[in-house]
Design a protein around this motif. Sequence first.
Motif, PDB file in Angstrom:
ATOM      1  N   LYS A 102     -35.624  17.554 -55.736  1.00  0.00           N
ATOM      2  CA  LYS A 102     -34.952  18.271 -56.821  1.00  0.00           C
ATOM      3  C   LYS A 102     -33.741  19.024 -56.274  1.00  0.00           C
ATOM      4  CE  LYS A 102     -35.899  21.573 -60.505  1.00  0.00           C
ATOM      5  NZ  LYS A 102     -36.923  22.462 -61.093  1.00  0.00           N
ATOM      6  N   TYR A 103     -33.839  19.441 -54.987  1.00  0.00           N
ATOM      7  CA  TYR A 103     -32.787  20.274 -54.419  1.00  0.00           C
ATOM      8  C   TYR A 103     -32.082  19.679 -53.200  1.00  0.00           C
ATOM      9  CZ  TYR A 103     -34.900  23.862 -57.341  1.00  0.00           C
ATOM     10  OH  TYR A 103     -35.393  24.566 -58.399  1.00  0.00           O
ATOM     11  N   TYR A 104     -32.831  19.001 -52.293  1.00  0.00           N
ATOM     12  CA  TYR A 104     -32.200  18.536 -51.052  1.00  0.00           C
ATOM     13  C   TYR A 104     -32.948  17.382 -50.406  1.00  0.00           C
ATOM     14  CZ  TYR A 104     -35.819  21.441 -48.960  1.00  0.00           C
ATOM     15  OH  TYR A 104     -37.027  21.991 -48.627  1.00  0.00           O
ATOM     16  N   ASN A 105     -32.219  16.660 -49.564  1.00  0.00           N
ATOM     17  CA  ASN A 105     -32.755  15.646 -48.661  1.00  0.00           C
ATOM     18  C   ASN A 105     -32.621  16.193 -47.249  1.00  0.00           C
ATOM     19  OD1 ASN A 105     -33.825  13.315 -49.824  1.00  0.00           O
ATOM     20  ND2 ASN A 105     -31.790  12.599 -50.437  1.00  0.00           N
ATOM     21  N   CYS A 106     -33.061  15.432 -46.257  1.00  0.00           N
ATOM     22  CA  CYS A 106     -32.934  15.850 -44.862  1.00  0.00           C
ATOM     23  C   CYS A 106     -32.079  14.829 -44.113  1.00  0.00           C
ATOM     24  CB  CYS A 106     -34.302  15.939 -44.200  1.00  0.00           C
ATOM     25  SG  CYS A 106     -35.405  17.110 -45.017  1.00  0.00           S
ATOM     26  N   LYS A 112     -30.824  20.265 -43.885  1.00  0.00           N
ATOM     27  CA  LYS A 112     -30.941  20.036 -45.322  1.00  0.00           C
ATOM     28  C   LYS A 112     -29.589  19.611 -45.880  1.00  0.00           C
ATOM     29  CE  LYS A 112     -34.759  23.235 -45.938  1.00  0.00           C
ATOM     30  NZ  LYS A 112     -35.219  24.461 -46.584  1.00  0.00           N
ATOM     31  N   ILE A 113     -29.620  18.621 -46.742  1.00  0.00           N
ATOM     32  CA  ILE A 113     -28.420  18.140 -47.425  1.00  0.00           C
ATOM     33  C   ILE A 113     -28.627  18.441 -48.902  1.00  0.00           C
ATOM     34  CG2 ILE A 113     -26.984  16.147 -47.959  1.00  0.00           C
ATOM     35  CD1 ILE A 113     -28.184  14.823 -45.411  1.00  0.00           C
ATOM     36  N   CYS A 114     -27.898  19.446 -49.389  1.00  0.00           N
ATOM     37  CA  CYS A 114     -28.065  19.877 -50.780  1.00  0.00           C
ATOM     38  C   CYS A 114     -27.634  18.780 -51.746  1.00  0.00           C
ATOM     39  CB  CYS A 114     -27.238  21.127 -51.047  1.00  0.00           C
ATOM     40  SG  CYS A 114     -27.770  22.536 -50.051  1.00  0.00           S
TER      41      CYS A 114
END
Length: 130
Positions: A102-106, A112-114
């Motif tokens: 919902k907010y970020y990937n890695c 963290k990638i927003c």
Amino acid sequence: TTTGEDCSKFCDETSNYRCDESGDKVCKEHFFPEQNCGTHCELVPGNYSCNKTTGEKICDEGKTGEDCDECQNNNKEGHKCENCIEYHFGENCTIHCEPDLKYYNCSESGSKICLHNTSSAENNCGDQNK
């Protein structure tokens, strides 16, 4: 088998050793220590080698456990403990990042990638460690 000048030396061959001409035990391959032959140790590449005197297992670097088949670093896995477990990143796998889709990937480094301008204090999207 009884040997010696007065037939006082007894040696009975087993699966661990054979007897030489003088009645002494000679360990078969992968059995240690000499004259006892009670410890079996056979090299397992990637896990351990064997002490040639005692037969004790010598764990390879980064390995631990009775059979040297566990990684010393609990955040690593793989035959040679070369991979980080899920959601762990970095050389020693100490960076933890679990995606919150919902907010970020890695990233591959664990940053963290927003997603979609979702950076906020609530989701800690800019924080390296969730």
